[in-house]
Every structure is written in C-alpha cells, then in structure tokens.
Design a protein around this motif. Structure first.
Motif, PDB file in Angstrom:
ATOM      1  N   HIS A  30     -35.855  25.787  23.320  1.00  0.00           N
ATOM      2  CA  HIS A  30     -37.024  24.940  23.071  1.00  0.00           C
ATOM      3  C   HIS A  30     -37.916  24.780  24.296  1.00  0.00           C
ATOM      4  O   HIS A  30     -39.000  24.198  24.198  1.00  0.00           O
ATOM      5  CB  HIS A  30     -36.574  23.552  22.603  1.00  0.00           C
ATOM      6  CG  HIS A  30     -35.904  23.554  21.261  1.00  0.00           C
ATOM      7  ND1 HIS A  30     -35.139  22.494  20.819  1.00  0.00           N
ATOM      8  CD2 HIS A  30     -35.883  24.484  20.280  1.00  0.00           C
ATOM      9  CE1 HIS A  30     -34.670  22.769  19.604  1.00  0.00           C
ATOM     10  NE2 HIS A  30     -35.113  23.973  19.260  1.00  0.00           N
ATOM     11  N   THR A  56     -33.097  16.411  22.118  1.00  0.00           N
ATOM     12  CA  THR A  56     -34.080  16.497  23.195  1.00  0.00           C
ATOM     13  C   THR A  56     -34.266  15.099  23.758  1.00  0.00           C
ATOM     14  O   THR A  56     -34.538  14.160  23.002  1.00  0.00           O
ATOM     15  CB  THR A  56     -35.417  17.039  22.676  1.00  0.00           C
ATOM     16  OG1 THR A  56     -35.222  18.370  22.186  1.00  0.00           O
ATOM     17  CG2 THR A  56     -36.459  17.065  23.774  1.00  0.00           C
ATOM     18  N   LEU A  92     -36.200  19.938  18.245  1.00  0.00           N
ATOM     19  CA  LEU A  92     -37.517  20.172  18.821  1.00  0.00           C
ATOM     20  C   LEU A  92     -38.513  19.170  18.232  1.00  0.00           C
ATOM     21  O   LEU A  92     -38.737  19.145  17.027  1.00  0.00           O
ATOM     22  CB  LEU A  92     -37.975  21.601  18.515  1.00  0.00           C
ATOM     23  CG  LEU A  92     -39.375  21.986  19.019  1.00  0.00           C
ATOM     24  CD1 LEU A  92     -39.398  22.022  20.537  1.00  0.00           C
ATOM     25  CD2 LEU A  92     -39.786  23.346  18.444  1.00  0.00           C
ATOM     26  N   CYS A 103     -33.469  19.530  27.182  1.00  0.00           N
ATOM     27  CA  CYS A 103     -33.676  20.183  25.894  1.00  0.00           C
ATOM     28  C   CYS A 103     -32.849  21.452  25.779  1.00  0.00           C
ATOM     29  O   CYS A 103     -32.318  21.954  26.771  1.00  0.00           O
ATOM     30  CB  CYS A 103     -35.157  20.515  25.696  1.00  0.00           C
ATOM     31  SG  CYS A 103     -35.820  21.680  26.933  1.00  0.00           S
TER      32      CYS A 103
END
Length: 542
Positions: free
Chosen positions: A478, A503, A519, A474
């Motif tokens: 985040h 991600t 996210l 990620c």
C-alpha cells in the motif's frame, strides 16, 4: 537574602560546570533577533522542549536563572516512555550508558516481605521499563544534546545561563519579555512563551494563576548518601519498620554509588530538625544497621524535604503563553510521574507549537495540548493519589486500612496488590479532538494510544524508523498508493506489515491519530492529517 551556596565541585563522578552570563547583540536595549519561541526555565522540561522544537526545525531562546545544572538527585526515575522521547531528541545514548535499569521492586511490612512486583519487560524490548539516574546527570545529558544540536545548526537553541525572566507582556503577534542578568537588563521579542520554570513559576504568578487539586499533609525527607553497596538495582519500601515506627522508608540506587533514601516525617516533626546533620546521621545509620549495611562507610551528599500533592492549572494555554512541567502541575513522586509527566508535556507540545509557529497548522492545535495533557494529569493523579494515600495515610481511617492490608498481604497475594506502587506508564488521549474515530472494528492500538515499540524481523526496532513528523504504518503493497496523500506535511512511510494488516497514522509523539483495516480510500488520509493538525477542511467520509 544571602546568596545561595555554590554547588559542590563534584558528586560521585559528576563534576559541575558553571556558565557565565552573556548579553546578546542589542540595539537600544532590545535583542536584535526575534525568536520563534522563548522558554522560561532550563531544567529537564525546558531543555527537552527546546530540543523537541529543534528536531522540528524551530529555533528557541531558553532563559535559565541558575548558572549550572541542578544540585541533588531530585527526580531520579526515567520511564521507558521518557526514554523513547529522549531517543527522538537525540539524547538517549548517555542515559543508557550511565543510568541503572531496573524492572522489579519489593515492599516490606515491618521486616517481612509482602510484595515483589515486576514491570513488563522481555528480551525483545530495546529499552528498560525504568532507569535510575540523578537529575544533575539528566540535565547535563540534555545540555550535551543541545551542544550537539548547535554544532550541527549554530544558534538553533540559544541557551542563556544566569538570566532570569523579570517581566513579560502579550501582544497581538507575540510576547515581549524582560530578561535580566548580572550584565544588565534587556528586552526579548518572541512569537510564543512557554513557562517551564518549575513549581514556583514566575510566569504563573505573574498571570495570577493558581494550581488546584489535592495537597497532603505527609512530608518526606530526601537523603542522598555515598555508599559502596552491592545490593541489586531495585526499588525497596518499608512500611512501619521497627527503626521508624508508623512511617514509610523508600530506597533507590543511583550511579556512582549514590543511594537515595526517602522517609516519612511524623506529624509534628519539624523539617528543620529532620534535616539537621545530627538527625540525618542518626536516621541513616539506624536504617543501614537494620538492613545489614551499617558496617559500610557512608557520607551524606544532599538533603531536602517535600510534601505530596496532585494539583494542576485549569488550562495550560493562556493566549501566547503556555505551561509545561511543574509550572503547569504538581504530582506526588510515588509512581515517578513528576519528571516523566514533564517529558510527556514537552513531547506533546513541541511538534504542535512547531507546526503553529511555521504556519502549517491551526492555532487550535495548541488548545489540544492543554486538553490532552490535563486529561493525562487526571489519569496520572488518580493513580498517584492512590499510592500517596497508601504511602502517607491522610486520616486515621486510611491508616487502619493500610495496617489491615499490610498485615494480610504476606498470606493473601491478591491483597498484596494494594501495595503496588503503580509505576507510571504511557497515557491514552481517549477524547482527543485530533483523533479520527474508527469507521470499522479494528484490533490493535486504539486512537490516542501510544504505539508500543517492537523488534522487527529484519533487525532493529520500530521506533528507530520514526521521523520527526507524522508516520504511516502500512502494508508494503500500500505504500506507493499512500505516498502522495499526505499533502504538505512531512510523512514517514513505514511499510512494515502492521498487525492484522491495518494502516496506522502516527503523530510525531507516537500516539495513534487514525487507523483503517486496510488501504484507506483516496482523500481519507489527508482528512485525518488535517484533523490531527486542526486545519479546517471538509471531512471526507471513510
């Protein structure tokens, strides 16, 4: 039946060690310890599975009927994907130190070179695309890793040499096994039994199961020779060479000046005749003379014969009994998918069986092992069978097509690609029930794909940072928001700026389980983890 010949005291620089049988602590003929997992077969796949379980903190007992690692080169090509698995098992370094890495190969029609292929590789890659290493070294290095594992955590892998599985019965909460060695018979209780006992699997036969698929008439002789050659490390293949008309010859180097020669038997030629010392001497000398190395001193080390086939069980799970490696499937050697498929089996099964044995995942997770690896078998078999049909034409029609392709390949490079051996590569689990479907269009590795390793700007490689559990790749910004969204599962956060800011949720075996463009909303990561472990839950919509 006469006792098998003992292995030689050494091959090249390799020295065999015999291991005596032992009995565990017994009470009324029963092992006093109940084992989480029992593994039948202590070859490369069985030992890799035991190490994979140990990485997850799950103990196992490993029953091996022999008293030493294997004799002969057998499987000799270890793929980059398998090397990545070996890194996770803590066994990589001796493989790199001893093995011979290679990236390219050549094919000849009679004496004319018609193909020169190169596997993807560049300086940023930590591991070579392929590494040659005799199977006795492969097994010994895995055995050494087991020794290091037990030194750190005594008894985590209970390896019992000279001990055969002689019977078993499934029960509601496990499997009761009958073990036998020269010191006596005894009973072993385990939660699960994994059959890694090879092509003649006792477990498979005991359950009345059969492999289904395609078998080929083509037979190949394997000859290991000691030869002080300085030829570069590459794979060479000769089709219809003048010294073996109508057949195919392969040649690979191994460490310690051991060279592997595989050659195709002609129809009607008996295996016994081909393996006679006089026939081996004549063929090898003729071959070495033809390639300009007949003046070098050489001696035979090991011989065998094999028949190509692509066959599989219909399911790799039968209650509390699971199958892996050659006990589950047979693969032609062309493209080196046999051992490497077995390592992938062990890698796929270890984390799933560990979670189930620890009560942290639903038992349906083991059904996903069977589903994913059977799908991988069919992907591998399709490529392997194409190579097999070219290497060992199953009919006169295929023979004519091969002759036409070979005769045109020197002048037409596109046709030359038909000769490409299609070396094994990582398989995508395209229809895996563990993958979360994309909710948005995303560029990058697809769900079910293995995330490719890459060099990091600050040094090292991506896979060096992977832990034994799930991992989350990620954006650094985040990481804090995602740290508490994993629930009870082990999750390694990798704030390493993924491609395009996505991600990625990675399974313990490195396959992508889920991905999001940025996210993920609260609860969505937990939902994807629950799906990837077959824990029933109410899906959260992304």
């Amino acid at each position: 039946m006469p006792a098998p010949e003992p292995p030689p005291p050494s091959v090249g620089a390799f020295h065999y060690t015999r291991h005596a049988p032992q009995l565990p602590p017994l009470q009324d003929g029963r092992d006093t310890r109940r084992h989480a997992v029992a593994i039948a077969g202590g070859g490369p796949v069985g030992m890799a599975l035991a190490l994979g379980l140990a990485v997850q903190g799950v103990p196992s007992v490993l029953l091996e009927a022999d008293d030493t690692v294997c004799t002969g080169s057998r499987a000799i090509c270890v793929s980059r994907r398998s090397l990545q698995i070996l890194q996770r098992l803590g066994a990589l370094e001796p493989f790199l130190a001893k093995g011979l890495p290679w990236t390219a190969g050549r094919s000849f029609y009679q004496t004319t070179e018609v193909l020169r292929f190169a596997m993807p590789h560049d300086a940023s890659q930590k591991l070579p695309p392929m590494l040659n290493l005799s199977q006795y070294y492969i097994e010994q290095f895995l055995l050494d890793a087991i020794g290091r594992c037990n030194a750190a955590t005594p008894g985590l892998i209970d390896l019992r040499w000279s001990t055969a599985l002689s019977g078993f019965a499934q029960q509601a909460d496990g499997v009761q096994l009958q073990a036998r060695n020269a010191l006596g018979d005894y009973t072993v209780d385990a939660g699960w039994l994994v059959a890694c006992d090879g092509g003649q699997s006792f477990v498979r036969k005991a359950l009345g199961l059969e492999l289904h698929g395609a078998a080929y008439e083509g037979r190949y002789v394997i000859i290991d020779i000691a030869l002080p050659s300085r030829h570069p490390v590459e794979r060479r293949a000769w089709f219809d060479p003048p010294w073996h008309r109508g057949g195919t010859v392969l040649m690979h180097p191994q460490p310690d000046n051991i060279w592997r020669i595989d050659y195709q038997l002609r129809p009607g030629q008996s295996s016994e005749e081909a393996l006679s010392p006089a026939a081996v001497q004549a063929f090898v000398q003729r071959h070495l003379d033809a390639i300009g190395e007949g003046h070098l001193p050489w001696k035979p080390v090991w011989t065998s014969v094999y028949r190509a086939g692509a066959m599989t069980l219909d399911s790799y799970r039968h209650g509390r009994v699971l199958f892996a490696g050659n006990a589950a499937h047979a693969m032609p050697i062309f493209g080196v998918r046999g051992l490497n498929s077995g390592f992938d089996d062990a890698d796929n099964l270890a984390w799933k069986l560990a979670l189930v044995a620890q009560g942290r995942a639903g038992s349906a997770l083991l059904d996903s092992y069977s589903q994913e690896r059977i799908a991988a078998f069919h992907t591998n078999a399709e490529n392997a069978m194409r190579s097999t049909e070219f290497m060992s034409p199953p009919s006169r029609g295929f023979d004519l097509l091969r002759e036409a392709a070979l005769s045109l390949a020197e002048r037409h490079r596109g046709i030359a690609q038909l000769i490409n051996p299609r070396q094994t590569e990582a398989v995508r689990y395209e229809d895996s029930p563990l993958s979360t479907p994309d909710a948005h269009a995303i560029v990058g590795p697809l769900p079910g794909e293995v995330l490719a390793d890459r060099q990091l700007p600050g040094g090292g490689h991506l896979l060096d940072h992977m832990g034994p559990g799930f991992a989350l790749l990620c954006r650094p910004a985040h990481a804090a928001a995602l740290a508490d969204d994993a629930g009870p599962l082990s999750l390694t956060l990798l704030p390493l700026q993924p491609d395009d800011g996505a991600t990625l949720l990675l399974r313990p075996d490195g396959h992508v389980a889920a991905r999001w463009p940025g996210l993920p909303p609260a609860g969505v990561l937990a939902s994807a983890l629950a799906r990837a472990t077959c824990i029933h839950h109410e899906e959260t919509t992304a």
